[in-house]
Enzyme design. Structure first.
Site, short mmCIF file in Angstrom:
data_model
loop_
_atom_site.label_atom_id
_atom_site.label_comp_id
_atom_site.label_asym_id
_atom_site.label_seq_id
_atom_site.Cartn_x
_atom_site.Cartn_y
_atom_site.Cartn_z
N GLU A 18 0.89 -1.18 0.00
CA GLU A 18 0.00 0.00 0.00
C GLU A 18 0.91 1.21 0.00
O GLU A 18 1.47 1.55 1.03
CB GLU A 18 -0.84 0.05 1.28
CG GLU A 18 -1.48 -1.24 1.70
CD GLU A 18 -2.71 -1.53 0.91
OE1 GLU A 18 -3.47 -0.59 0.64
OE2 GLU A 18 -2.88 -2.67 0.52
N CYS A 40 -2.34 9.10 2.66
CA CYS A 40 -2.06 8.56 1.31
C CYS A 40 -3.17 8.84 0.33
O CYS A 40 -2.93 9.03 -0.86
CB CYS A 40 -1.82 7.06 1.40
SG CYS A 40 -3.25 6.15 2.02
#
Ligand code: NAD
Length: 483
Positions: free
Chosen positions: A255, A289
């Site tokens: 990720e 993010c």
């Protein structure tokens, strides 16, 4: 000075060296974390291997789910203490820190609920005996992948820890968690709570070891008995992990970073779009993010949108994380602040203009950057292409649908994106044309635990959450039973 120990093979262990952890807002050292290296990696993996060869992965999933429910309760019993520690170690505003701690408890409960739900498959066979009738059953079992290393970033240290621990425990994969050296304390306090309150958790099913990425992180990645590394972090760390595990052909679940576009169409609900983009950029000082990292606004509404956005950015208060008026607080450290400042200076050098903000904020303590809007940045400029990870938003004017979709997709990252429009046809067309793992429609960028958080291109491999996040920790075994 409070010291937080590692948790290896069911024991809390100190270290010869300790990591100082700074409160970014006060700039005071608030605690120390035991610093693990290769020796601790080997001990934790050895315990994980022993757990994998014990009855642990063969227990009914409901039994392992019982531990997840106890983790959730333990967190709720210590909600305020854990929230305060999270605020202190990373200057996350109190409201968001409380959400992270509560969401983490819910995450453990959510995956506990999967114990009765995940199943294998029965597959039709083409095999037949002499009279033409079928004589074979085929079925597919899902088995735990084995010992896993979960490597976490500093920005959502507690929640991302659960994102790895919950599916690992449920599926029977022993896991060694490495928190970031910048924010290890909340995770290590949770380890202490487990050691004190859940002594029956099988040794090695779960270990927590703090330490550096280039030492402990590399040792875990290269360890021959680690079957998967699940990393949440930067593209650079993801690439290193892929390279360091290439020889053993190991699965990675990555990720990584993002550069999320928000596309605002002429028929957008203006106030909702302004709020959605503002919230998605300023949350946690832009250190998320899936944050909105660039906004493309149609020329017909550009002036009104930008004027309202500027007012929203200028109204945003930032300061003490415990002040309920603060929208955000300090960046996590000086290095991040300097990176954001350099990215903003570079935007100006490459021809953009600062509409508001644009500078390091003059504050007595902390690492603050002003809420910043950048106009006139070219599509090929760094501020439009590279992750800034701070409260800096480039706003770009568009007029042609195909052009704006091409701009949005023209990016090495592919994590999240968003669309603001009140026309369902426009929304559906844009959703179909956007090449990102997540697309939010008429709302801020923030995922749910039931979804699947997975990036395209350099934003990652595999993903987390929901049913698909669970299957990351499983591997298939197909059985052919002829009768
Ligand atoms: P980072 O890559 O610097 O560190 C992440 C973790 O990886 C840390 O624990 C670090 O010690 C470890 N690490 C670093 N190099 C390593 C190596 N060679 N081998 C093994 N481990 C190594 O990232 P960060 O600064 O902590 O986090 C910010 C980044 O994370 C941003 O790019 C952000 O977009 C990304 N992020 C992504 C998601 C997501 O879900 N996609 C969520 C949060 C953060």
């Amino acid at each position: 000075m409070a010291q937080y120990r590692n948790y290896i093979a069911g024991e809390l262990v100190g270290a010869d060296e300790w990591i100082d952890v700074e409160n970014p807002y006060t700039q005071q050292i608030i605690g120390q974390a035991a610093k693990g290296g290769e020796a601790e990696a080997n001990q934790a993996v050895e315990a994980a291997v022993a757990a994998y060869h014990s009855t642990w992965p063969k227990l009914p999933p409901e039994v392992r789910a019982g531990y997840l429910k106890r983790f959730a309760q333990l967190i709720r019993d210590h909600q305020q203490e854990l929230t305060d520690l999270l605020i202190a170690e990373q200057a996350k505003i109190a409201g968001l820190a409380g959400v992270e701690i509560g969401f983490t408890a819910s995450y453990f409960d959510y995956y506990a609920g999967w114990a009765d739900i995940y199943t294998g498959e029965v597959i039709n066979s083409s095999s037949a005996r002499g009279d033409g009738t079928s004589n074979e059953n085929i079925w597919l079992n899902w088995k735990p992948i084995g010992p896993v290393a979960g490597i976490c970033p500093w920005n959502f240290p507690f929640f991302v820890m659960a994102r790895k621990v919950a599916p690992a425990i449920l599926t029977g994969c022993p896991i060694v968690v490495k928190p970031s050296s910048t924010t290890p304390l909340t995770t290590l306090r949770f380890a202490e709570l487990i050691a004190e309150n859940i002594p029956d958790l099988p040794k090695g099913a779960l270990s927590f070891v703090a330490g550096g990425g280039s030492t402990l992180g590399v040792a875990l990645t290269k360890h021959p008995d680690i079957q998967m590394v699940s990393l949440t972090g930067s593209v650079e760390a993801g690439v290193e992990i892929v390279k360091n595990s290439a020889d053993k052909v190991m699965k990675t679940s990555l990720e990584l970073g993002g550069k999320a576009p928000a596309i605002v169409f002429p028929d957008a609900d203006m106030d909702l779009a302004v709020k959605g983009v503002t919230d998605s950029r300023l949350i946690f000082s832009g250190q998320v993010c899936n944050c909105c990292e660039r906004a493309y606004v149609h020329e017909s509404i550009y002036d009104e949108f930008v004027s309202k956005l500027k007012a929203a950015f200028e109204a945003a208060q930032y300061g003490d994380p415990n002040d309920p008026a603060s929208v955000y607080s300090s960046q996590v450290d000086r290095a991040q602040l300097e990176k954001i400042d350099a990215a903003t200076r570079r935007a100006e050098e490459q021809g953009a203009t600062i509409l508001t903000g644009g500078r390091v904020a003059d504050r007595p303590t902390g690492y603050f950057f002003q809420p910043t809007i950048v106009e006139g940045a070219a599509q090929d400029s760094d501020v439009v292409r590279k992750e800034v990870f701070g409260p800096v938003l480039p706003v770009v004017k568009w007029s042609d649908y195909d052009q704006v979709i091409a701009w949005a997709n023209d990016c090495e990252y592919g994590l999240t994106s968003s669309v603001f429009s009140t026309n369902v046809n426009t929304v559906m067309r844009a959703v179909k044309d956007l090449d990102f793992g997540e697309t939010y429609v008429n709302r801020e960028h923030f995922e749910g635990l039931q979804g699947f958080h997975a990036g395209w291109r350099k934003s990652g491999i595999g993903g987390a959450d929901g049913k698909h996040g669970l299957y990351e920790y499983l591997q298939s075994q197909v059985v052919y039973l002829r009768y």
